[in-house]
Write a protein that holds these residues in place. Sequence first.
Motif, short mmCIF file in Angstrom:
data_model
loop_
_atom_site.label_atom_id
_atom_site.label_comp_id
_atom_site.label_asym_id
_atom_site.label_seq_id
_atom_site.Cartn_x
_atom_site.Cartn_y
_atom_site.Cartn_z
N PRO B 217 0.82 -1.22 0.00
CA PRO B 217 0.00 0.00 0.00
C PRO B 217 0.85 1.26 0.00
N PHE B 218 2.01 1.19 0.63
CA PHE B 218 2.93 2.32 0.69
C PHE B 218 3.34 2.75 -0.72
N TRP B 219 3.48 1.77 -1.60
CA TRP B 219 3.87 2.08 -2.98
C TRP B 219 2.69 2.42 -3.87
N THR B 220 1.50 2.06 -3.42
CA THR B 220 0.34 2.33 -4.26
C THR B 220 0.02 3.81 -4.22
N SER B 221 -0.31 4.35 -5.38
CA SER B 221 -0.57 5.78 -5.49
C SER B 221 -1.64 6.25 -4.49
N LEU B 222 -1.38 7.40 -3.92
CA LEU B 222 -2.33 8.00 -2.98
C LEU B 222 -3.71 8.15 -3.59
N LEU B 223 -3.76 8.53 -4.87
CA LEU B 223 -5.04 8.72 -5.52
C LEU B 223 -5.78 7.41 -5.69
N VAL B 224 -5.03 6.35 -5.97
CA VAL B 224 -5.64 5.03 -6.11
C VAL B 224 -6.27 4.61 -4.79
N ARG B 225 -5.52 4.83 -3.70
CA ARG B 225 -6.05 4.43 -2.39
C ARG B 225 -7.26 5.27 -1.99
N THR B 226 -7.21 6.55 -2.33
CA THR B 226 -8.35 7.40 -2.00
C THR B 226 -9.58 6.96 -2.79
N THR B 227 -9.37 6.63 -4.08
CA THR B 227 -10.48 6.10 -4.88
C THR B 227 -11.09 4.88 -4.20
N ALA B 228 -10.22 3.96 -3.76
CA ALA B 228 -10.70 2.73 -3.13
C ALA B 228 -11.55 3.06 -1.91
N TRP B 229 -11.10 3.98 -1.09
CA TRP B 229 -11.86 4.30 0.13
C TRP B 229 -13.20 4.92 -0.20
N ILE B 230 -13.25 5.76 -1.22
CA ILE B 230 -14.54 6.37 -1.56
C ILE B 230 -15.51 5.29 -2.02
N VAL B 231 -15.01 4.36 -2.86
CA VAL B 231 -15.87 3.29 -3.35
C VAL B 231 -16.36 2.41 -2.19
N LEU B 232 -15.47 2.18 -1.21
CA LEU B 232 -15.85 1.34 -0.08
C LEU B 232 -16.84 2.03 0.84
N LEU B 233 -16.58 3.30 1.13
CA LEU B 233 -17.28 3.94 2.24
C LEU B 233 -18.51 4.74 1.84
N GLN B 234 -18.66 5.05 0.55
CA GLN B 234 -19.75 5.96 0.21
C GLN B 234 -21.12 5.33 0.47
N LYS B 235 -22.15 6.18 0.37
CA LYS B 235 -23.51 5.75 0.77
C LYS B 235 -23.95 4.49 0.04
N GLU B 236 -23.68 4.44 -1.28
CA GLU B 236 -24.05 3.25 -2.05
C GLU B 236 -22.86 2.31 -2.17
N GLY B 237 -21.90 2.48 -1.25
CA GLY B 237 -20.64 1.77 -1.39
C GLY B 237 -20.67 0.33 -0.91
N ILE B 238 -19.50 -0.31 -0.99
CA ILE B 238 -19.41 -1.74 -0.71
C ILE B 238 -19.76 -2.05 0.74
N ILE B 239 -19.20 -1.29 1.68
CA ILE B 239 -19.41 -1.62 3.09
C ILE B 239 -20.87 -1.44 3.47
N ASN B 240 -21.46 -0.33 3.05
CA ASN B 240 -22.89 -0.13 3.33
C ASN B 240 -23.73 -1.23 2.68
N GLY B 241 -23.34 -1.62 1.46
CA GLY B 241 -24.06 -2.68 0.76
C GLY B 241 -24.06 -3.98 1.55
N VAL B 242 -22.86 -4.33 2.04
CA VAL B 242 -22.73 -5.59 2.80
C VAL B 242 -23.51 -5.51 4.10
N LEU B 243 -23.35 -4.40 4.83
CA LEU B 243 -24.03 -4.26 6.11
C LEU B 243 -25.56 -4.28 5.93
N LEU B 244 -26.04 -3.64 4.86
CA LEU B 244 -27.48 -3.61 4.61
C LEU B 244 -28.00 -5.00 4.29
N SER B 245 -27.27 -5.72 3.44
CA SER B 245 -27.77 -7.03 3.02
C SER B 245 -27.69 -8.03 4.17
#
Lengths: 267, 392
Positions: B217-245
């Motif tokens: 992760p240290f070598w992975t681009s900051l922007l790539v990691r930020t993208t990942a977090w937005i996809v995971l955490l946003q309202k329609e994101g992965i984590i909310n999806g899993v928790l809801l289901s």
Amino acid sequence: MNPWRIVFHLLSAAALLFLIAPILAVIPLSFSSNSILSYPMPGLSLRWYESIASSSRWYVALANSMIIGISATAISVVLGTMASFGLARRSGPVAAAMRVLILSPMIVPIVLVAVALYLFLAPLQLTNTMTGMILAHTVIAVPFVVIPVLTAIEQLDGNMIRAAASCGARPWTAFRRVTVPSIAPSLASGALFAFAASFDDVVIALFVAGPNQRTLPREMYSSLRETISPELIAVATIMMIFSTALFLLMQNLQRRRRRMLQSAARS
Amino acid sequence: MARYRKTFFLMPLIGFLLIFFVVPMVWFLSYAVRETEVPRALPRTLEALSHWQQDQPVPETAFAALAGDMIEAANSGSMADAARRLNYELTGVRSALSKASRVVRRAGAGTDFDIDFFNAIDPVLTSPAFFAVVKRAGNAMSDHYLLAAVDLQRTPAGAVVRAPQENRLYLTVLWRTLEIACMVTLACLFLGFPVAVLLTTSSEKVADTILVLVMLPFWTSLLVRTTAWIVLLQKEGIINGVLLSLGLIAEPLTMIFNRTGVVIAMTHVLLPFMILPLYGTLKAIPRGYMRAAASLGARPFTAFHRVYLPLAAPGIAAGCIMVFILSVGYYVTPALVGGPSDQMLSAFVANYTTGTGNWGLASALGLILLIVTIILYLLAQRLSGGRAISLG
């Protein structure tokens, strides 16, 4: 096993999961057949990769990143290696001040460096130019070259050079045949770090780059401010593969250096 | 001889950094104490005020001079810049000056520009307070921006007072910056310490694998990691999806574009900077010490607390300060995953440079950020014996 250990192991596992899982979890979404960014995916497709391949936007950004990164790395390697030879085994207040100066671009918050360069380069007509971006990235990349190279030079065994000399090697030959191979792995890892520093930068690009110098991170930054599409995740996936390759190369270099130090210690 | 040759090798880089790093930094930071707008736009007025004191009546010549400056500045933007600058200290001056500029230019050079003329336009332009501010902002240097950066200001008479309630902002921002940096540092310590300990206790092969997991992760681009977090955490994101289901939550949680998102994403970025120096310190602690403590009758917790922790303390301190330094200056992550009330000092420096062009304030806030960073860095150097910076 005592309960402390179990708690410790669980926490470590959680931390490692926290580090890796987010990056891996989004990769499959780039192969999704629709644009909803959640699981389960409706189907698999390569459409987002096709759309990257067919738009010039990402090509141009990649080319810009490469040109700027390679140029800044080249300048950093030349300036940084020379400076490391100049600094090695020197003590005293002047040398200490120079060390601080060379390392300070790593310590100063990047926004301040970016803003300062923006205000400085604008009157010189160097903002919105490739030259300006390369110069700016050299500033932040150079410490990454000096740190490993300086360490390698200082760890160099002076006896090896003397041995070469006593075997009849002229100074230049000794330098070429003994010094250069000994510091080569550190030089290469410094170059990799320098390239990564340039390749990962978005803040300086935000201030210094114009529309024609938009780098990959800069392009991703503006996409992120709008909406996230699977296309962006496909770009991120490609960048991840690229950085993993850089990382593996780095691992390899460090292993080689360790082996060299070990063999030097044995002999 | 060798010494001169060494200096010769050093010069190119030192010269490069002097030109492209030191000079720009000094130039930028000098805006914190420099006054440029008023001296440029109002040279005649300042000349007329040169012998004037606060308690005296404003000299008649000042009004004619002010009108002269307005006619002269008509075609450049300098009067607008000066008006904006003066408005920081005396609200209402900006509109008064731009109105006066228009009236003066329409009246033309032959008009009798006196106190009554300006009084008719806006009484603020004839007040001693206005001229006091003009005179102070007309000096080559002033402490206006430095004071403003810590929510202080000068009264027209020159005394330092707190800024009015509605203008107090920057101490809050500074405090918020330190608070976010603290939260990120603690989160990194909480997650990083067990990993560092695990690294020291596992076999070489396992440790190598763990290090790969830390470094990747240290070598992975900051922007790539930020993208990942937005996809995971946003309202329609992965984590909310899993928790809801799974039925664990009834409606999606807000985990991003707020403080939670900022702390999570920044912790993710900075965790390797905690683990690596910690690992360096912990590796050097002889394992026999803990066994010795146990054989002397210490329970695991006592041995950890009385033996291990004091030995680990310098590494913990160095790692914490390093993470703290890096998070204090953060800009990109809060800009992308934070809300308006999660923006840190850096964001204000950036916005005042490009947005409103208030370079003085940008520079003063930047100076505060730099001073905080330098103090922390010196502390880290002292604690780690001069090796605060290291690369994986």
